[in-house]
Scaffold this motif. Sequence first.
Motif, PDB file in Angstrom:
ATOM      1  N   MET A   1      38.335  39.925  23.096  1.00 18.57           N
ATOM      2  CA  MET A   1      38.233  39.444  24.446  1.00 18.57           C
ATOM      3  C   MET A   1      37.200  39.987  25.301  1.00 18.57           C
ATOM      4  N   THR A   2      36.155  39.247  25.953  1.00 14.24           N
ATOM      5  CA  THR A   2      35.532  39.684  26.918  1.00 14.24           C
ATOM      6  C   THR A   2      35.837  40.460  28.026  1.00 14.24           C
ATOM      7  N   GLY A   3      35.019  41.216  28.655  1.00 11.80           N
ATOM      8  CA  GLY A   3      35.337  41.842  29.742  1.00 11.80           C
ATOM      9  C   GLY A   3      35.675  40.723  31.158  1.00 11.80           C
ATOM     10  N   SER A   4      34.861  39.806  31.242  1.00 15.94           N
ATOM     11  CA  SER A   4      35.304  38.680  32.144  1.00 15.94           C
ATOM     12  C   SER A   4      36.465  37.884  31.942  1.00 15.94           C
ATOM     13  N   GLU A   5      36.820  37.799  30.508  1.00 20.47           N
ATOM     14  CA  GLU A   5      38.003  37.084  30.223  1.00 20.47           C
ATOM     15  C   GLU A   5      39.259  38.147  30.321  1.00 20.47           C
ATOM     16  N   LEU A   6      39.247  39.385  30.397  1.00 22.40           N
ATOM     17  CA  LEU A   6      40.178  40.364  30.602  1.00 22.40           C
ATOM     18  C   LEU A   6      40.330  40.351  32.172  1.00 22.40           C
ATOM     19  N   MET A   7      39.044  40.217  32.906  1.00 25.22           N
ATOM     20  CA  MET A   7      39.283  39.948  34.281  1.00 25.22           C
ATOM     21  C   MET A   7      40.014  39.018  34.805  1.00 25.22           C
ATOM     22  N   THR A   8      39.580  38.016  34.204  1.00 29.84           N
ATOM     23  CA  THR A   8      40.425  36.597  34.762  1.00 29.84           C
ATOM     24  C   THR A   8      42.021  36.821  34.575  1.00 29.84           C
ATOM     25  N   LEU A   9      42.366  37.384  33.219  1.00 28.24           N
ATOM     26  CA  LEU A   9      43.374  37.496  33.019  1.00 28.24           C
ATOM     27  C   LEU A   9      44.304  38.509  33.824  1.00 28.24           C
ATOM     28  N   ALA A  10      43.525  39.544  34.223  1.00 29.72           N
ATOM     29  CA  ALA A  10      44.226  40.650  34.943  1.00 29.72           C
ATOM     30  C   ALA A  10      44.396  40.311  36.130  1.00 29.72           C
ATOM     31  N   GLU A  11      43.858  39.243  37.014  1.00 26.22           N
ATOM     32  CA  GLU A  11      44.106  38.858  38.306  1.00 26.22           C
ATOM     33  C   GLU A  11      45.606  37.984  38.167  1.00 26.22           C
ATOM     34  N   ARG A  12      45.660  37.261  37.156  1.00 25.43           N
ATOM     35  CA  ARG A  12      46.812  36.234  36.982  1.00 25.43           C
ATOM     36  C   ARG A  12      48.108  37.288  36.619  1.00 25.43           C
ATOM     37  N   VAL A  13      47.759  38.284  35.728  1.00 18.08           N
ATOM     38  CA  VAL A  13      49.019  39.121  35.488  1.00 18.08           C
ATOM     39  C   VAL A  13      49.448  39.929  36.690  1.00 18.08           C
ATOM     40  N   ALA A  14      48.534  40.263  37.609  1.00 18.67           N
ATOM     41  CA  ALA A  14      48.728  40.816  38.891  1.00 18.67           C
ATOM     42  C   ALA A  14      49.851  40.013  39.737  1.00 18.67           C
ATOM     43  N   ARG A  15      49.405  38.700  39.477  1.00 19.00           N
ATOM     44  CA  ARG A  15      50.449  38.050  40.304  1.00 19.00           C
ATOM     45  C   ARG A  15      51.764  37.627  39.624  1.00 19.00           C
ATOM     46  N   VAL A  16      51.937  38.015  38.480  1.00 15.06           N
ATOM     47  CA  VAL A  16      53.104  37.891  37.850  1.00 15.06           C
ATOM     48  C   VAL A  16      53.825  39.122  38.096  1.00 15.06           C
ATOM     49  N   ALA A  17      53.077  40.210  38.264  1.00 11.63           N
ATOM     50  CA  ALA A  17      53.745  41.396  38.643  1.00 11.63           C
ATOM     51  C   ALA A  17      54.327  41.520  39.914  1.00 11.63           C
ATOM     52  N   LEU A  18      53.432  40.800  41.011  1.00 14.17           N
ATOM     53  CA  LEU A  18      54.037  40.666  42.281  1.00 14.17           C
ATOM     54  C   LEU A  18      55.359  39.635  42.395  1.00 14.17           C
ATOM     55  N   GLN A  19      55.425  38.764  41.579  1.00 16.08           N
ATOM     56  CA  GLN A  19      56.601  37.992  41.516  1.00 16.08           C
ATOM     57  C   GLN A  19      57.567  38.765  41.092  1.00 16.08           C
ATOM     58  N   ALA A  20      57.486  39.567  40.069  1.00 16.21           N
ATOM     59  CA  ALA A  20      58.363  40.420  39.598  1.00 16.21           C
ATOM     60  C   ALA A  20      59.012  41.751  40.644  1.00 16.21           C
ATOM     61  N   GLY A  21      57.937  41.990  41.465  1.00 13.76           N
ATOM     62  CA  GLY A  21      58.045  42.928  42.422  1.00 13.76           C
ATOM     63  C   GLY A  21      58.884  42.458  43.536  1.00 13.76           C
ATOM     64  N   HIS A  22      59.007  41.129  43.847  1.00 15.78           N
ATOM     65  CA  HIS A  22      59.632  40.382  44.825  1.00 15.78           C
ATOM     66  C   HIS A  22      61.035  40.456  44.296  1.00 15.78           C
ATOM     67  N   VAL A  23      61.229  40.094  43.117  1.00 17.78           N
ATOM     68  CA  VAL A  23      62.807  40.133  42.599  1.00 17.78           C
ATOM     69  C   VAL A  23      63.130  41.424  42.706  1.00 17.78           C
ATOM     70  N   VAL A  24      62.553  42.586  42.527  1.00 19.76           N
ATOM     71  CA  VAL A  24      62.873  43.897  42.354  1.00 19.76           C
ATOM     72  C   VAL A  24      63.490  44.285  43.699  1.00 19.76           C
ATOM     73  N   MET A  25      62.641  43.903  44.733  1.00 20.55           N
ATOM     74  CA  MET A  25      62.869  44.328  46.049  1.00 20.55           C
ATOM     75  C   MET A  25      64.142  43.564  46.540  1.00 20.55           C
ATOM     76  N   SER A  26      64.221  42.453  46.168  1.00 14.06           N
ATOM     77  CA  SER A  26      65.448  41.461  46.703  1.00 14.06           C
ATOM     78  C   SER A  26      66.691  42.354  46.292  1.00 14.06           C
ATOM     79  N   VAL A  27      66.836  42.709  44.963  1.00 14.16           N
ATOM     80  CA  VAL A  27      68.006  43.555  44.812  1.00 14.16           C
ATOM     81  C   VAL A  27      67.901  44.917  45.398  1.00 14.16           C
ATOM     82  N   TYR A  28      66.983  45.383  45.379  1.00 14.31           N
ATOM     83  CA  TYR A  28      66.917  46.882  46.396  1.00 14.31           C
ATOM     84  C   TYR A  28      67.308  46.825  47.619  1.00 14.31           C
TER      85      TYR A  28
END
Length: 326
Positions: A1-28
């Motif tokens: 993967m190129t650096g730009s491809e990784l950056m594009t993917l990273a932004e989307r993975v960050a949003r997946v992590a935020l969704q999971a964080g919402h789930v975690v905090m809802s239980v917390y």
Amino acid sequence: MTGSELMTLAERVARVALQAGHVVMSVYQASAQAQAQVAYKSDASPVTLADEQAEACILEGLAALTPGLPFVAEEAVSRGMGAQVGDDALFWLVDPLDGTREFIARNGEFTVNIALVENAEPVLGVVLAPALPQGPVLYLGVAGQGAWRTTWTPGLHEAQGEQGAAAEVLADASWPAPGKGAPWQPIAARSAPVEGITVVGSRSHGDDRAMQAFLARRAGSPPVVEHRGIGSSLKFCLLAEGQADLYPRLGRTMEWDTAAGQAVLQAAGGRVLTLDGEPLRYGKPGFENPHFVAEALNPERDVMSSMAVTHKSGLVVGARSLPGNP
């Protein structure tokens, strides 16, 4: 993967992590219910409803982003599921709730960890700490591109109540891509302060005797002026943002515990070595890590050399394409 491809993917993975964080905090937030639903796996490690629900959220999100790409996730592995991968594989490593003991203790030192591994090297890492006193913090590292962190407005937490606000903010995070300005802040590991270094270790899994023995072998190195215990992969992130210098881990860890934090630290200029001086690598049979030492940028290059080991540094991002990645 190129650096730009990784950056594009990273932004989307960050949003997946935020969704999971919402789930975690809802239980917390539902503290009594969360405490009552703690179970224990075969290795005696705890698992909560937040672990299971957040992992389901992450795996669904990653499957949508990269259809067909294998994953290794903590709770799935504990149930005998997940991919069999080798040291030449491209795969996801997921810890949906790193620091479950800290979650149960309600001290806020737990994280959501997602990493992409290529050829045994973590090339993308996202670490979300959703319950810190100052509000949620997200760290992101991409090999060859850099490392960043972003936070949310403390005033919102004061107005709505820290935990409730955290869950709401994580459910509606709309900020620019990493590297595109505020609110992302570039981070970098620091050189060792002349006056001495800060060492971090595990809050819940520390071996004080082993730690002291290791530090005693640092003849000629800068003195230790502070020794902090902290939970989860936040230890890697403290090194990555220049708040600490050395993290020796002389106890058991699994690959999903370390991959995302290692990616962030290495993207910020640090490194993670085994006690033999080799880079900590991924896709090992059984997914168990050897003991290792995480170091900041030039924190004390004599630490490992004084123990008669060597290391060739450098990150290589391969040319492999991700299934389903635009």
